[in-house]
Design a protein around this motif. Sequence first.
Motif, short mmCIF file in Angstrom:
data_model
loop_
_atom_site.label_atom_id
_atom_site.label_comp_id
_atom_site.label_asym_id
_atom_site.label_seq_id
_atom_site.Cartn_x
_atom_site.Cartn_y
_atom_site.Cartn_z
N THR A 200 -9.16 9.88 -10.81
CA THR A 200 -10.48 9.96 -10.19
C THR A 200 -11.39 8.81 -10.63
OG1 THR A 200 -11.08 11.54 -11.94
CG2 THR A 200 -10.48 12.44 -9.78
N ASP A 201 -11.24 8.32 -11.86
CA ASP A 201 -12.06 7.19 -12.31
C ASP A 201 -11.74 5.94 -11.50
OD1 ASP A 201 -13.22 8.78 -14.23
OD2 ASP A 201 -11.95 8.08 -15.88
N ALA A 202 -10.46 5.71 -11.23
CA ALA A 202 -10.07 4.55 -10.42
C ALA A 202 -10.52 4.73 -8.98
CB ALA A 202 -8.56 4.35 -10.50
N ILE A 203 -10.49 5.95 -8.47
CA ILE A 203 -10.95 6.22 -7.11
C ILE A 203 -12.45 5.92 -6.99
CG2 ILE A 203 -11.36 8.04 -5.40
CD1 ILE A 203 -8.71 9.31 -6.33
N ASP A 204 -13.21 6.31 -8.00
CA ASP A 204 -14.65 6.03 -7.99
C ASP A 204 -14.90 4.52 -7.90
OD1 ASP A 204 -15.36 8.67 -8.07
OD2 ASP A 204 -15.64 8.72 -10.25
N ALA A 205 -14.12 3.74 -8.64
CA ALA A 205 -14.28 2.29 -8.59
C ALA A 205 -13.90 1.74 -7.22
CB ALA A 205 -13.43 1.64 -9.68
N LEU A 206 -12.85 2.31 -6.65
CA LEU A 206 -12.41 1.89 -5.31
C LEU A 206 -13.48 2.21 -4.26
CD1 LEU A 206 -9.80 0.63 -4.04
CD2 LEU A 206 -9.10 2.96 -3.49
N ILE A 207 -14.11 3.38 -4.40
CA ILE A 207 -15.17 3.78 -3.47
C ILE A 207 -16.32 2.78 -3.51
CG2 ILE A 207 -16.99 5.49 -3.04
CD1 ILE A 207 -14.97 7.64 -3.93
N SER A 208 -16.73 2.40 -4.71
CA SER A 208 -17.90 1.55 -4.87
C SER A 208 -17.70 0.16 -4.28
CB SER A 208 -18.27 1.43 -6.35
OG SER A 208 -17.25 0.77 -7.07
N GLU A 209 -16.45 -0.32 -4.25
CA GLU A 209 -16.21 -1.67 -3.77
C GLU A 209 -15.67 -1.74 -2.35
OE1 GLU A 209 -14.29 -5.90 -5.35
OE2 GLU A 209 -14.45 -4.15 -6.66
N TYR A 210 -14.79 -0.81 -1.98
CA TYR A 210 -14.13 -0.91 -0.68
C TYR A 210 -14.38 0.28 0.25
CZ TYR A 210 -11.52 -4.76 -2.76
OH TYR A 210 -11.18 -5.94 -3.36
N ARG B 1 -2.84 15.00 -1.66
CA ARG B 1 -2.24 13.95 -0.84
C ARG B 1 -3.22 12.78 -0.77
NH1 ARG B 1 1.07 17.05 -1.77
NH2 ARG B 1 2.63 18.06 -0.42
N TYR B 2 -2.71 11.60 -1.04
CA TYR B 2 -3.54 10.39 -1.06
C TYR B 2 -2.82 9.27 -0.33
CZ TYR B 2 -5.14 12.88 -5.32
OH TYR B 2 -5.57 13.82 -6.23
N VAL B 3 -3.59 8.39 0.29
CA VAL B 3 -3.08 7.13 0.82
C VAL B 3 -3.94 6.04 0.23
CG1 VAL B 3 -2.77 5.70 2.87
CG2 VAL B 3 -2.13 8.12 2.94
N PHE B 4 -3.33 5.13 -0.52
CA PHE B 4 -4.09 4.15 -1.29
C PHE B 4 -3.81 2.72 -0.87
CE2 PHE B 4 -4.14 7.36 -4.90
CZ PHE B 4 -5.51 7.61 -4.79
N SER B 5 -4.86 1.94 -0.87
CA SER B 5 -4.70 0.49 -0.87
C SER B 5 -4.07 0.08 -2.19
CB SER B 5 -6.08 -0.18 -0.72
OG SER B 5 -6.04 -1.50 -1.18
N ASN B 6 -3.26 -0.96 -2.15
CA ASN B 6 -2.62 -1.46 -3.37
C ASN B 6 -3.64 -1.83 -4.44
OD1 ASN B 6 -1.22 -3.88 -5.00
ND2 ASN B 6 0.36 -2.52 -4.20
N LYS B 7 -4.89 -2.05 -4.03
CA LYS B 7 -5.94 -2.42 -4.99
C LYS B 7 -6.17 -1.35 -6.04
CE LYS B 7 -8.47 -5.20 -1.53
NZ LYS B 7 -7.65 -4.85 -0.36
N ILE B 8 -5.77 -0.11 -5.77
CA ILE B 8 -5.96 0.97 -6.74
C ILE B 8 -5.24 0.65 -8.05
CG2 ILE B 8 -3.96 2.37 -6.04
CD1 ILE B 8 -7.40 3.85 -6.89
N PHE B 9 -4.14 -0.10 -7.98
CA PHE B 9 -3.41 -0.44 -9.20
C PHE B 9 -4.27 -1.27 -10.15
CE2 PHE B 9 0.86 -0.02 -6.85
CZ PHE B 9 1.16 1.18 -7.48
N ASP B 10 -5.03 -2.21 -9.63
CA ASP B 10 -5.88 -3.02 -10.48
C ASP B 10 -6.92 -2.16 -11.19
OD1 ASP B 10 -4.59 -5.39 -9.81
OD2 ASP B 10 -5.91 -5.78 -8.10
N ASP C 298 0.87 -1.17 0.00
CA ASP C 298 0.00 0.00 0.00
C ASP C 298 0.91 1.23 0.00
OD1 ASP C 298 -2.34 -1.67 0.28
OD2 ASP C 298 -1.81 -1.89 2.40
N PHE C 299 0.39 2.38 -0.42
CA PHE C 299 1.33 3.49 -0.65
C PHE C 299 0.62 4.84 -0.59
CE2 PHE C 299 -0.52 2.24 -4.62
CZ PHE C 299 -0.68 3.39 -5.37
N ALA C 300 1.41 5.89 -0.46
CA ALA C 300 0.92 7.26 -0.51
C ALA C 300 1.25 7.87 -1.86
CB ALA C 300 1.56 8.09 0.61
N VAL C 301 0.50 8.89 -2.24
CA VAL C 301 0.80 9.69 -3.43
C VAL C 301 0.85 11.15 -3.00
CG1 VAL C 301 0.02 10.47 -5.70
CG2 VAL C 301 -0.24 8.07 -5.05
N LEU C 302 1.91 11.84 -3.37
CA LEU C 302 2.05 13.26 -3.07
C LEU C 302 2.24 14.00 -4.39
CD1 LEU C 302 3.85 11.52 -0.77
CD2 LEU C 302 4.01 13.80 0.21
#
Length: 290
Positions: free
Chosen positions: A244-254, A219-228, A125-129
Amino acid sequence: MKKITHAVIPVAGFGTRMLPLSKSVPKELLPLGNRPAIHYVVEEAIAAGIKHIVLVGHAQKSAIENYFDINAELDNQLRHKGKDALADSLNWLPEDVTVSMIRQGKALGLGHAVLAARSIIGEHDFAVLLPDVVLDPFTGDMAADNLAFMIDAFANDAHSQILVDKVADEDVHKYGIAKLSNASNMDNQANTNASFKVEGFVEKPNLADAPSKLAVVGRYVFSNKIFDYLANTKASVGGEIQLTDAIDALISEYGVNVTTMRGNSYDAGDMRSYMQAFIYFAKQQLAEDE
């Protein structure tokens, strides 16, 4: 859950908003006071506990990688002249911190830049700055506030975290704006770190259509699942892969949370904001020297 120790900093952009300053000098190396902007961003990451920083860059921006490397010839010259303290100050990265650089290859947007770091980040898992955003290092505590708070919040509930801050009405159209189930809860969280569930984001809405005034800070902190999700995200606006499209998908599932920001931030990628920030940083450092 293990604490996050990896971070991605996308630095491939040409910084057209900063021309002509950025014509030959990467915008991330433009000074804020007596240090380049990216210096403060990396210091922030290290203070929050990051040990491996991945810069996602471009072939013409190798100067950024060089900044974090040791210039042996310069180091030897300074030490030969008895300027050991100055030499030590240039080699400021802690020994347990690694900075890597990988090229984005194609200009396909922020989502693609983050995905480019996958081969180095691996299963972590990782951060994005985002390097255009510099948080005020002179107030607050980088080891506890904002990114550090987000990393701790993620360790507690495994929800990815996105930093937001309330913006003025006239600035709402410039940012991605958070949509919350109960936006009124956020009104009492000014200048404090607090984490709330987010339903989604609206990109640069008109004020009348904005679901809140909470703008994404960078600033973001992401589960590694964001890569998928990024790997499966189709290019959209401008032919780019949108984060933002990947974040929307992450929101809907996790589920994803937003964290309200403590302190102030500066847009070092916008000429007017950059000049204001330079003056502020310079004044703070001159006062420290008195």
